[in-house]
Design a protein around this motif. Structure first.
Motif, PDB file in Angstrom:
ATOM      1  N   GLY A 146      26.393  -6.167  62.817  1.00  0.00           N
ATOM      2  CA  GLY A 146      27.270  -5.719  63.898  1.00  0.00           C
ATOM      3  C   GLY A 146      27.223  -4.211  64.105  1.00  0.00           C
ATOM      4  O   GLY A 146      26.143  -3.611  64.117  1.00  0.00           O
ATOM      5  N   ASP A 147      28.376  -3.602  64.223  1.00  0.00           N
ATOM      6  CA  ASP A 147      28.444  -2.167  64.495  1.00  0.00           C
ATOM      7  C   ASP A 147      27.926  -1.326  63.332  1.00  0.00           C
ATOM      8  O   ASP A 147      27.660  -0.139  63.495  1.00  0.00           O
ATOM      9  CB  ASP A 147      29.888  -1.745  64.808  1.00  0.00           C
ATOM     10  CG  ASP A 147      30.366  -2.311  66.144  1.00  0.00           C
ATOM     11  OD1 ASP A 147      29.520  -2.855  66.893  1.00  0.00           O
ATOM     12  OD2 ASP A 147      31.569  -2.219  66.422  1.00  0.00           O
ATOM     13  N   ALA A 189      22.766  -0.015  69.552  1.00  0.00           N
ATOM     14  CA  ALA A 189      23.412   0.122  68.249  1.00  0.00           C
ATOM     15  C   ALA A 189      23.971   1.524  68.055  1.00  0.00           C
ATOM     16  O   ALA A 189      25.033   1.709  67.456  1.00  0.00           O
ATOM     17  CB  ALA A 189      22.420  -0.201  67.138  1.00  0.00           C
ATOM     18  N   ALA A 192      27.188   1.590  69.788  1.00  0.00           N
ATOM     19  CA  ALA A 192      28.199   0.833  69.059  1.00  0.00           C
ATOM     20  C   ALA A 192      28.663   1.573  67.815  1.00  0.00           C
ATOM     21  O   ALA A 192      29.812   1.451  67.383  1.00  0.00           O
ATOM     22  CB  ALA A 192      27.651  -0.539  68.672  1.00  0.00           C
ATOM     23  N   ALA A 193      27.759   2.380  67.226  1.00  0.00           N
ATOM     24  CA  ALA A 193      28.119   3.104  66.013  1.00  0.00           C
ATOM     25  C   ALA A 193      29.167   4.164  66.285  1.00  0.00           C
ATOM     26  O   ALA A 193      29.933   4.544  65.418  1.00  0.00           O
ATOM     27  CB  ALA A 193      26.872   3.742  65.391  1.00  0.00           C
ATOM     28  N   SER A 196      30.412   7.070  63.847  1.00  0.00           N
ATOM     29  CA  SER A 196      30.037   6.854  62.453  1.00  0.00           C
ATOM     30  C   SER A 196      29.219   8.016  61.937  1.00  0.00           C
ATOM     31  O   SER A 196      28.172   8.350  62.488  1.00  0.00           O
ATOM     32  CB  SER A 196      29.216   5.562  62.323  1.00  0.00           C
ATOM     33  OG  SER A 196      28.704   5.437  61.018  1.00  0.00           O
TER      34      SER A 196
END
Length: 227
Positions: A146-147, A189, A192-193, A196
C-alpha cells in the motif's frame, strides 16, 4: 560393514558407518542405499535424510531428493529452507509450477502473507529467470504494501535488509521492458507516500546501490530527490 549391517538390522549405527565409508570411496549409490537402511530404523534423524538427499541430488535422482526434503520439512517443524530446496530442484527439472508451489508453501501459506513474503518469492523466481511469474508476486507485494511501498516495508512490518520492494518491482519491470509502466506506478506511489521521510532516501539509495539507476528517467529521479 555390509555383513555387520545385516547382522544388526535394528541398529542404525552400522548402516550410517557403511554410508559414510561408501561416500568416502565415492560409491554414491551404495551410500544412498545404506542411508536408506539407516533412516528406515531412525526415521527421526534429520541429518541422515539430509546426507541422503545431497547424494541423490548429485546423482540426479531429483524426485527422491524432493521426497527426503519433504520429510525434513516435517521433521524440522516446517522450516521453510526445505521447501526452498524442493523449489530449487523443481526449477532444475523445469517444473515451474511445482517450484512456485513450494515457494508459496515455504513463505506464504499458513500465515497472513506480508509484502516481504511476496517480494521474497519474486526475488527467488528472478534468480531462476522466471521473470513473468516473479513480477506477479512483486505486484502482490506492491499491493499488500500500500502506501508504504516506497518505504521498503508494509503496514506493521519492519524494514528489511534483503532488498527494497520498490527496487525489486522496478528491476523486474525493467527486465521485462515495462519501464514506462514502472515509472507510472512509482509516480503514483510517490504521491501516496506523501510526507513519508523514508521513502525518497531509501528508494534512491537502493536503486543506486543495486546498479539499476536506469530504472527511472532523470526527470523522475530529480523530482523524487527533491520531494
Amino acid at each position: 560393514a555390509a555383513t555387520t549391517v545385516k547382522a544388526s538390522p535394528r541398529d542404525s549405527r552400522f548402516a550410517v558407518l557403511q554410508a559414510q565409508v561408501e561416500t568416502t570411496f565415492e560409491d554414491y549409490p551404495a551410500a544412498i542405499d545404506a542411508y536408506g537402511r539407516a533412516v528406515a530404523i531412525r526415521a527421526d534423524r534429520s541429518d541422515l535424510f539430509e546426507a541422503k538427499a545431497m547424494l541423490e541430488e548429485r546423482l540426479q535422482r531429483l524426485d527422491n531428493a524432493c521426497s527426503d526434503y519433504a520429510r525434513l520439512y516435517v521433521l524440522s517443524y516446517q522450516d521453510p529452507q526445505w521447501m526452498v530446496k524442493i523449489a530449487a530442484v523443481r526449477a532444475r527439472q523445469g517444473r515451474k509450477d511445482d517450484a512456485i508451489k513450494a515457494l508459496e508453501r515455504a513463505w506464504i501459506e499458513g500465515h497472513p502473507a506480508t509484502p516481504h513474503d511476496y517480494f521474497q518469492v519474486a526475488t527467488q523466481l528472478e534468480t531462476w529467470q522466471m521473470l513473468d511469474d516473479a513480477l506477479q508476486f512483486a505486484e502482490k507485494g506492491r499491493k499488500a504494501a500500500g502506501d508504504a511501498f516506497l518505504a521498503g516495508a508494509g503496514p506493521g512490518e519492519q524494514s528489511h535488509d534483503d532488498g527494497d520492494g520498490a527496487v525489486i518491482y522496478a528491476r523486474l519491470m525493467t527486465r521485462l521492458r515495462q519501464q514506462d509502466k514502472a515509472l507510472t506506478v512509482l509516480d503514483e506511489a510517490l504521491g501516496a507516500a506523501g510526507q513519508s521521510a523514508n521513502a525518497p532516501s531509501v528508494i534512491v539509495s537502493q536503486v543506486e546501490k543495486q546498479g539499476i539507476a536506469s530504472v527511472t528517467n532523470e526527470d523522475w529521479r530529480k523530482r523524487y530527490v527533491e520531494e
